[in-house]
Design a protein around this motif. Structure first.
Motif, PDB file in Angstrom:
ATOM      1  N   ALA A   1       0.920  -1.077   0.076  1.00  0.00           N
ATOM      2  CA  ALA A   1      -0.006   0.056  -0.049  1.00  0.00           C
ATOM      3  C   ALA A   1       0.889   1.203   0.035  1.00  0.00           C
ATOM      4  O   ALA A   1       0.571   2.008  -0.641  1.00  0.00           O
ATOM      5  CB  ALA A   1      -1.027   0.059   1.261  1.00  0.00           C
ATOM      6  N   VAL A   2       1.968   1.108   0.863  1.00  0.00           N
ATOM      7  CA  VAL A   2       2.730   2.387   0.924  1.00  0.00           C
ATOM      8  C   VAL A   2       3.424   2.692  -0.712  1.00  0.00           C
ATOM      9  O   VAL A   2       3.565   3.730  -1.149  1.00  0.00           O
ATOM     10  CB  VAL A   2       3.976   2.135   1.854  1.00  0.00           C
ATOM     11  CG1 VAL A   2       5.114   3.098   1.747  1.00  0.00           C
ATOM     12  CG2 VAL A   2       3.339   2.257   3.192  1.00  0.00           C
ATOM     13  N   LEU A   3       3.664   1.683  -1.496  1.00  0.00           N
ATOM     14  CA  LEU A   3       4.522   1.805  -2.600  1.00  0.00           C
ATOM     15  C   LEU A   3       3.433   2.423  -3.738  1.00  0.00           C
ATOM     16  O   LEU A   3       3.528   3.231  -4.489  1.00  0.00           O
ATOM     17  CB  LEU A   3       4.828   0.425  -3.430  1.00  0.00           C
ATOM     18  CG  LEU A   3       6.119  -0.220  -2.590  1.00  0.00           C
ATOM     19  CD1 LEU A   3       6.356  -1.611  -2.996  1.00  0.00           C
ATOM     20  CD2 LEU A   3       7.472   0.870  -2.742  1.00  0.00           C
ATOM     21  N   GLY A   4       2.024   1.873  -3.387  1.00  0.00           N
ATOM     22  CA  GLY A   4       0.976   2.474  -4.065  1.00  0.00           C
ATOM     23  C   GLY A   4       0.748   3.920  -3.973  1.00  0.00           C
ATOM     24  O   GLY A   4       0.516   4.795  -4.746  1.00  0.00           O
ATOM     25  N   ILE A   5       0.789   4.284  -2.718  1.00  0.00           N
ATOM     26  CA  ILE A   5       0.635   5.853  -2.344  1.00  0.00           C
ATOM     27  C   ILE A   5       1.613   6.470  -2.756  1.00  0.00           C
ATOM     28  O   ILE A   5       1.785   7.623  -3.233  1.00  0.00           O
ATOM     29  CB  ILE A   5       0.274   5.668  -0.986  1.00  0.00           C
ATOM     30  CG1 ILE A   5      -1.019   4.979  -0.544  1.00  0.00           C
ATOM     31  CG2 ILE A   5       0.310   7.347  -0.383  1.00  0.00           C
ATOM     32  CD1 ILE A   5      -1.227   4.974   0.988  1.00  0.00           C
ATOM     33  N   GLY A   6       2.875   5.749  -2.664  1.00  0.00           N
ATOM     34  CA  GLY A   6       4.081   6.748  -3.241  1.00  0.00           C
ATOM     35  C   GLY A   6       3.963   6.998  -4.700  1.00  0.00           C
ATOM     36  O   GLY A   6       4.439   8.053  -4.962  1.00  0.00           O
ATOM     37  N   GLU A   7       3.604   6.170  -5.435  1.00  0.00           N
ATOM     38  CA  GLU A   7       3.283   6.604  -6.831  1.00  0.00           C
ATOM     39  C   GLU A   7       2.456   7.753  -7.117  1.00  0.00           C
ATOM     40  O   GLU A   7       2.607   8.335  -7.827  1.00  0.00           O
ATOM     41  CB  GLU A   7       2.559   4.985  -7.733  1.00  0.00           C
ATOM     42  CG  GLU A   7       2.532   5.472  -9.055  1.00  0.00           C
ATOM     43  CD  GLU A   7       3.694   5.607 -10.203  1.00  0.00           C
ATOM     44  OE1 GLU A   7       3.348   6.199 -11.054  1.00  0.00           O
ATOM     45  OE2 GLU A   7       4.777   5.207  -9.427  1.00  0.00           O
ATOM     46  N   ALA A   8       1.330   7.503  -6.326  1.00  0.00           N
ATOM     47  CA  ALA A   8       0.207   8.795  -6.321  1.00  0.00           C
ATOM     48  C   ALA A   8       0.797   9.991  -6.012  1.00  0.00           C
ATOM     49  O   ALA A   8       0.437  10.889  -6.763  1.00  0.00           O
ATOM     50  CB  ALA A   8      -0.857   8.417  -5.631  1.00  0.00           C
ATOM     51  N   VAL A   9       1.906  10.095  -4.981  1.00  0.00           N
ATOM     52  CA  VAL A   9       2.544  11.143  -4.518  1.00  0.00           C
ATOM     53  C   VAL A   9       3.325  11.569  -5.654  1.00  0.00           C
ATOM     54  O   VAL A   9       3.470  12.935  -5.999  1.00  0.00           O
ATOM     55  CB  VAL A   9       2.846  10.845  -3.247  1.00  0.00           C
ATOM     56  CG1 VAL A   9       4.107  12.219  -2.977  1.00  0.00           C
ATOM     57  CG2 VAL A   9       2.024  10.509  -2.283  1.00  0.00           C
ATOM     58  N   GLN A  10       4.123  10.798  -6.422  1.00  0.00           N
ATOM     59  CA  GLN A  10       4.938  10.916  -7.278  1.00  0.00           C
ATOM     60  C   GLN A  10       4.293  11.738  -8.273  1.00  0.00           C
ATOM     61  O   GLN A  10       4.710  12.731  -9.025  1.00  0.00           O
ATOM     62  CB  GLN A  10       5.614   9.800  -7.881  1.00  0.00           C
ATOM     63  CG  GLN A  10       6.710  10.131  -8.612  1.00  0.00           C
ATOM     64  CD  GLN A  10       7.315   8.828  -9.467  1.00  0.00           C
ATOM     65  OE1 GLN A  10       7.233   7.894  -8.767  1.00  0.00           O
ATOM     66  NE2 GLN A  10       8.077   9.169 -10.498  1.00  0.00           N
ATOM     67  N   ARG A  11       3.124  11.235  -8.781  1.00  0.00           N
ATOM     68  CA  ARG A  11       2.336  11.915  -9.975  1.00  0.00           C
ATOM     69  C   ARG A  11       1.762  13.281  -9.763  1.00  0.00           C
ATOM     70  O   ARG A  11       1.772  13.997 -10.480  1.00  0.00           O
ATOM     71  CB  ARG A  11       1.304  10.827 -10.253  1.00  0.00           C
ATOM     72  CG  ARG A  11       1.655   9.630 -11.222  1.00  0.00           C
ATOM     73  CD  ARG A  11       0.483   8.627 -11.203  1.00  0.00           C
ATOM     74  NE  ARG A  11       1.055   7.596 -11.740  1.00  0.00           N
ATOM     75  CZ  ARG A  11       0.814   7.023 -13.022  1.00  0.00           C
ATOM     76  NH1 ARG A  11       0.072   7.681 -13.735  1.00  0.00           N
ATOM     77  NH2 ARG A  11       1.300   5.910 -13.423  1.00  0.00           N
ATOM     78  N   THR A  12       1.373  13.433  -8.416  1.00  0.00           N
ATOM     79  CA  THR A  12       0.850  14.624  -7.900  1.00  0.00           C
ATOM     80  C   THR A  12       1.985  15.510  -7.970  1.00  0.00           C
ATOM     81  O   THR A  12       1.717  16.764  -8.632  1.00  0.00           O
ATOM     82  CB  THR A  12       0.334  14.469  -6.455  1.00  0.00           C
ATOM     83  OG1 THR A  12      -0.540  13.663  -6.476  1.00  0.00           O
ATOM     84  CG2 THR A  12      -0.307  16.126  -6.045  1.00  0.00           C
ATOM     85  N   GLU A  13       3.297  15.343  -7.594  1.00  0.00           N
ATOM     86  CA  GLU A  13       4.321  16.319  -7.426  1.00  0.00           C
ATOM     87  C   GLU A  13       5.021  16.530  -8.927  1.00  0.00           C
ATOM     88  O   GLU A  13       5.027  17.507  -9.370  1.00  0.00           O
ATOM     89  CB  GLU A  13       5.608  15.539  -6.752  1.00  0.00           C
ATOM     90  CG  GLU A  13       5.224  15.377  -5.278  1.00  0.00           C
ATOM     91  CD  GLU A  13       5.138  17.075  -4.758  1.00  0.00           C
ATOM     92  OE1 GLU A  13       5.905  17.964  -5.054  1.00  0.00           O
ATOM     93  OE2 GLU A  13       4.189  17.126  -3.829  1.00  0.00           O
TER      94      GLU A  13
END
Length: 72
Positions: free
Chosen positions: A40-52
């Motif tokens: 889940a942390v890896l998936g959230i990290g991907e979403a954060v990266q796309r936002t940034e």
């Protein structure tokens, strides 16, 4: 909600650090739970990266308008 949109990477970093502390200090947690949280942390990290990335692209577009003398 505006704070989350403005600082997703900072929030993500705090949550990941807190999760690491919990895993370290509570050794009786089942490994399946830890693996699921890691995924889940890896998936959230991907979403954060796309936002940034989208914020970076938007800032770059604003710079192009400023170079041409156009309002952003």
């Amino acid at each position: 909600m505006e704070f989350i949109k403005t600082h997703p990477a900072r929030i993500y970093a705090v949550l990941v650090a807190a999760l690491a502390l919990v895993v370290h200090y509570v050794p009786d947690l089942p490994s399946a739970l830890i693996l699921a949280l890691a995924a889940a942390v890896l998936g959230i990290g991907e979403a954060v990266q796309r936002t940034e990335d989208s914020k970076t692209v938007a800032a770059g577009e604003g710079d192009e308008h400023q170079d041409k003398g156009e309002p952003a």
